[in-house]
Design a protein around this motif. Structure first.
Motif, short mmCIF file in Angstrom:
data_model
loop_
_atom_site.label_atom_id
_atom_site.label_comp_id
_atom_site.label_asym_id
_atom_site.label_seq_id
_atom_site.Cartn_x
_atom_site.Cartn_y
_atom_site.Cartn_z
N HIS A 89 13.78 28.91 68.38
CA HIS A 89 13.68 29.30 66.97
C HIS A 89 14.81 30.24 66.54
O HIS A 89 14.99 30.48 65.35
CB HIS A 89 12.32 29.95 66.69
N ALA A 90 15.59 30.74 67.48
CA ALA A 90 16.71 31.61 67.14
C ALA A 90 17.84 30.77 66.54
O ALA A 90 18.12 29.67 67.01
CB ALA A 90 17.20 32.36 68.38
N ALA A 91 18.47 31.31 65.53
CA ALA A 91 19.52 30.56 64.82
C ALA A 91 20.65 30.10 65.74
O ALA A 91 21.15 29.00 65.60
CB ALA A 91 20.08 31.41 63.68
N GLY A 92 21.06 30.91 66.68
CA GLY A 92 22.21 30.58 67.50
C GLY A 92 21.90 29.93 68.83
O GLY A 92 22.76 29.87 69.70
N HIS A 93 20.71 29.44 69.00
CA HIS A 93 20.32 28.97 70.34
C HIS A 93 21.14 27.79 70.85
O HIS A 93 21.21 27.56 72.04
CB HIS A 93 18.82 28.64 70.39
N ARG A 94 21.83 27.08 69.99
CA ARG A 94 22.62 25.93 70.44
C ARG A 94 24.06 26.27 70.79
O ARG A 94 24.75 25.48 71.42
CB ARG A 94 22.60 24.83 69.38
N PHE A 95 24.53 27.46 70.37
CA PHE A 95 25.94 27.80 70.63
C PHE A 95 26.15 29.17 71.26
O PHE A 95 27.22 29.46 71.73
CB PHE A 95 26.77 27.68 69.36
N ASP A 96 25.12 30.01 71.29
CA ASP A 96 25.25 31.34 71.89
C ASP A 96 25.06 31.23 73.40
O ASP A 96 23.98 30.85 73.87
CB ASP A 96 24.20 32.28 71.29
N PRO A 97 26.09 31.54 74.20
CA PRO A 97 25.96 31.37 75.65
C PRO A 97 24.83 32.18 76.27
O PRO A 97 24.24 31.76 77.26
CB PRO A 97 27.32 31.80 76.20
N TRP A 98 24.51 33.33 75.69
CA TRP A 98 23.41 34.14 76.21
C TRP A 98 22.07 33.43 76.00
O TRP A 98 21.19 33.48 76.87
CB TRP A 98 23.38 35.50 75.51
N LEU A 99 21.90 32.79 74.86
CA LEU A 99 20.65 32.07 74.58
C LEU A 99 20.62 30.74 75.31
O LEU A 99 19.57 30.32 75.79
CB LEU A 99 20.47 31.89 73.08
N ILE A 100 21.76 30.09 75.41
CA ILE A 100 21.82 28.83 76.15
C ILE A 100 21.43 29.06 77.61
O ILE A 100 20.65 28.30 78.18
CB ILE A 100 23.22 28.19 76.05
N SER A 101 21.97 30.12 78.22
CA SER A 101 21.67 30.37 79.63
C SER A 101 20.19 30.68 79.83
O SER A 101 19.59 30.23 80.81
CB SER A 101 22.54 31.50 80.18
#
Length: 114
Positions: A89-101
């Motif tokens: 649900h976070a806006a950057g989950h597809r491009f933020d490396p911290w959220l991707i990991s």
């Protein structure tokens, strides 16, 4: 009496009071809500901790810090699905490396592809 550097239960009660005081002054401060959640969880008050986590997300659902802390909290509760949803649900989950990991790690524990 606490041994070494381990905090006593009273220290965690103090942490709860400090976090609540910060929330009274700045009610939309997501980091103060995370501090409250942490203190509540350490005290074993998981229901109150979850409410504080959800409040932190309500005020800053796109902050990588808040999202990762919330996901980690739900993983500790053994609710991997909820942890994964928080990240998705976070806006950057597809491009933020911290959220991707974080997404990859949780998906891996669930035997899913990320």
């Amino acid at each position: 009496a606490p041994r070494g550097n381990l905090p006593s239960n009273d220290d965690h009660g103090t942490e709860v009071r400090v976090a609540r005081r910060a929330i009274r002054v700045f009610p939309s401060n997501a980091l103060a809500w995370l501090d409250l959640a942490r203190a509540q969880a350490i005290n074993g008050n998981l229901r109150q901790a979850e409410r504080a986590i959800l409040s932190a997300l309500r005020f800053d659902q796109d902050s990588r810090w808040v999202v990762r802390a919330a996901a980690r909290f739900f993983i500790h509760l053994e609710d991997n699905e909820k942890g994964l949803r928080v990240i998705e649900h976070a806006a950057g989950h597809r491009f933020d490396p911290w959220l991707i990991s974080a997404h990859v790690a949780i998906s891996h524990t669930m035997n899913r592809s990320s």
